[in-house]
Design a protein around this motif. Structure first.
Motif, mmCIF file in Angstrom:
data_model
loop_
_atom_site.group_PDB
_atom_site.id
_atom_site.type_symbol
_atom_site.label_atom_id
_atom_site.label_comp_id
_atom_site.label_asym_id
_atom_site.label_seq_id
_atom_site.Cartn_x
_atom_site.Cartn_y
_atom_site.Cartn_z
ATOM 1 N N MET A 37 -27.460 -21.433 0.338
ATOM 2 C CA MET A 37 -26.325 -21.931 -0.420
ATOM 3 C C MET A 37 -25.319 -20.821 -0.708
ATOM 4 O O MET A 37 -24.113 -20.987 -0.514
ATOM 5 N N GLU A 38 -25.820 -19.700 -1.205
ATOM 6 C CA GLU A 38 -24.916 -18.598 -1.530
ATOM 7 C C GLU A 38 -24.217 -18.064 -0.287
ATOM 8 O O GLU A 38 -23.070 -17.606 -0.360
ATOM 9 N N ASP A 39 -24.879 -18.144 0.838
ATOM 10 C CA ASP A 39 -24.265 -17.691 2.091
ATOM 11 C C ASP A 39 -23.001 -18.489 2.379
ATOM 12 O O ASP A 39 -21.956 -17.921 2.709
ATOM 13 N N VAL A 40 -23.073 -19.808 2.236
ATOM 14 C CA VAL A 40 -21.910 -20.659 2.476
ATOM 15 C C VAL A 40 -20.836 -20.397 1.428
ATOM 16 O O VAL A 40 -19.639 -20.298 1.754
ATOM 17 N N LEU A 41 -21.225 -20.270 0.174
ATOM 18 C CA LEU A 41 -20.250 -20.031 -0.892
ATOM 19 C C LEU A 41 -19.512 -18.715 -0.699
ATOM 20 O O LEU A 41 -18.313 -18.608 -1.017
ATOM 21 N N GLU A 42 -20.196 -17.722 -0.178
ATOM 22 C CA GLU A 42 -19.527 -16.443 0.083
ATOM 23 C C GLU A 42 -18.534 -16.579 1.240
ATOM 24 O O GLU A 42 -17.483 -15.917 1.241
ATOM 25 N N VAL A 43 -18.837 -17.422 2.209
ATOM 26 C CA VAL A 43 -17.885 -17.670 3.297
ATOM 27 C C VAL A 43 -16.598 -18.256 2.744
ATOM 28 O O VAL A 43 -15.491 -17.895 3.166
ATOM 29 N N TYR A 44 -16.725 -19.167 1.782
ATOM 30 C CA TYR A 44 -15.542 -19.822 1.224
ATOM 31 C C TYR A 44 -14.667 -18.869 0.414
ATOM 32 O O TYR A 44 -13.528 -19.205 0.093
ATOM 33 N N LYS A 45 -15.166 -17.701 0.088
ATOM 34 C CA LYS A 45 -14.377 -16.699 -0.632
ATOM 35 C C LYS A 45 -13.534 -15.841 0.301
ATOM 36 O O LYS A 45 -12.653 -15.106 -0.155
ATOM 37 N N PHE B 268 -25.187 -22.086 8.001
ATOM 38 C CA PHE B 268 -25.754 -23.420 7.840
ATOM 39 C C PHE B 268 -25.948 -23.775 6.368
ATOM 40 O O PHE B 268 -26.395 -22.935 5.577
ATOM 41 N N THR B 269 -25.607 -25.007 6.029
ATOM 42 C CA THR B 269 -25.888 -25.489 4.685
ATOM 43 C C THR B 269 -27.391 -25.701 4.539
ATOM 44 O O THR B 269 -28.073 -26.039 5.507
ATOM 45 N N PRO B 270 -27.929 -25.525 3.336
ATOM 46 C CA PRO B 270 -29.380 -25.695 3.147
ATOM 47 C C PRO B 270 -29.774 -27.169 3.172
ATOM 48 O O PRO B 270 -28.931 -28.061 3.115
ATOM 49 N N LYS B 271 -31.052 -27.417 3.265
ATOM 50 C CA LYS B 271 -31.574 -28.774 3.219
ATOM 51 C C LYS B 271 -31.156 -29.433 1.910
ATOM 52 O O LYS B 271 -31.232 -28.820 0.843
ATOM 53 N N HIS B 272 -30.684 -30.672 1.995
ATOM 54 C CA HIS B 272 -30.169 -31.430 0.849
ATOM 55 C C HIS B 272 -28.900 -30.788 0.272
ATOM 56 O O HIS B 272 -28.521 -31.110 -0.861
ATOM 57 N N GLY B 273 -28.270 -29.911 1.028
ATOM 58 C CA GLY B 273 -27.065 -29.252 0.525
ATOM 59 C C GLY B 273 -25.849 -29.513 1.397
ATOM 60 O O GLY B 273 -24.946 -28.675 1.455
ATOM 61 N N SER B 274 -25.824 -30.655 2.075
ATOM 62 C CA SER B 274 -24.695 -30.944 2.961
ATOM 63 C C SER B 274 -23.384 -31.093 2.199
ATOM 64 O O SER B 274 -22.304 -30.988 2.783
ATOM 65 N N THR C 18 -20.558 -18.768 -6.246
ATOM 66 C CA THR C 18 -21.931 -18.295 -6.373
ATOM 67 C C THR C 18 -22.316 -18.137 -7.836
ATOM 68 O O THR C 18 -23.436 -18.480 -8.243
ATOM 69 N N ALA C 19 -21.400 -17.627 -8.641
ATOM 70 C CA ALA C 19 -21.671 -17.483 -10.080
ATOM 71 C C ALA C 19 -21.937 -18.843 -10.719
ATOM 72 O O ALA C 19 -22.834 -18.976 -11.557
ATOM 73 N N ASP C 20 -21.186 -19.859 -10.322
ATOM 74 C CA ASP C 20 -21.421 -21.209 -10.840
ATOM 75 C C ASP C 20 -22.795 -21.710 -10.418
ATOM 76 O O ASP C 20 -23.515 -22.336 -11.211
ATOM 77 N N ALA C 21 -23.164 -21.462 -9.172
ATOM 78 C CA ALA C 21 -24.446 -21.936 -8.659
ATOM 79 C C ALA C 21 -25.605 -21.327 -9.434
ATOM 80 O O ALA C 21 -26.594 -22.013 -9.740
ATOM 81 N N ARG C 22 -25.505 -20.052 -9.788
ATOM 82 C CA ARG C 22 -26.601 -19.385 -10.485
ATOM 83 C C ARG C 22 -26.780 -19.894 -11.906
ATOM 84 O O ARG C 22 -27.846 -19.710 -12.503
#
Length: 208
Positions: free
Chosen positions: A1-9, A135-141, A192-196
């Motif tokens: 999840m954080e991998d994708v969120l960092e891409v969006y930054k 890749f988005t994580p499982k259940h994280g589409s 990522t901060a929101d996700a944590r």
């Protein structure tokens, strides 16, 4: 999840465009009885019976920072269709990009191995080196912004009976052109901060 969120930054970089890719099916349906057009004081009427004319698959390619989207209509959604769509991304949409950063779901068709199952080894290797997959994580589409565009496409264009592939292509192309002309972007604010904080329960619990 954080991998994708960092891409969006990442800031916009023409040499490293970020695109989101997703797919959805669309069933082709035609009327058995001719619909009645709306008249003064009356809504249009459509019979509940319909004829099934097969299913087409829509491949959504969305570049959020530029407000561009491109939709490919295919008869199936196998590895070979995905490989050809991605070849179009590399050679037609972004031929001058050094690396194309792609956010996509972790399906078994979304793999560099698909290039080798579709093209000769030299071409497969060339294409594999053009992309950087996240890749988005499982259940994280829901992390894939292409899902947002597919939802809009469904509400604005596809939420009705479309009888044949040719009509589907025309309708999707017109929707794509209008939305691109308007340069509609997605303002992604989940970080990522929101996700944590908000998704803390999804993180491993470390025992001290």
């Amino acid at each position: 999840m954080e991998d994708v969120l960092e891409v969006y930054k990442l800031p916009y970089d023409a040499s490293r465009p970020v695109i989101c890719m997703d797919e959805m099916p669309k069933q082709l349906l035609s009327d058995i009885q001719e619909p009645l057009a709306c008249q003064s004081g009356q809504a249009a009427k459509q019979d509940y019976e319909y004829k099934r004319n097969g299913v087409e698959d829509l491949f959504m390619l969305f570049e959020p920072l530029q407000g561009k989207r491109f939709v490919e209509v295919k008869d199936q959604r196998r590895k070979v269709e995905w490989a050809h769509v991605m070849k179009g991304v590399a050679d037609d949409l972004y031929p001058n990009a050094e690396t194309i950063v792609v956010v996509l779901d972790n399906l078994n068709t979304h793999t560099p191995a698909a290039f080798y199952e579709t093209f000769e080894p030299e071409e497969a290797r060339r294409l594999a080196e053009r992309f950087e997959f996240h890749f988005t994580p499982k259940h994280g589409s829901w992390l894939n912004m292409a899902e947002i565009e597919l939802s809009v496409l469904t509400r604005q264009c596809l939420n009705r009976r479309i009888p044949e592939k040719e009509t589907l292509i025309q309708e999707v192309s017109a929707w794509q052109q209008q939305r691109n002309d308007e340069v509609v972007k997605v303002l992604w604010q989940f970080t990522t901060a929101d996700a944590r904080i908000k998704l803390r329960r999804l993180y491993p619990q470390i025992q001290m």
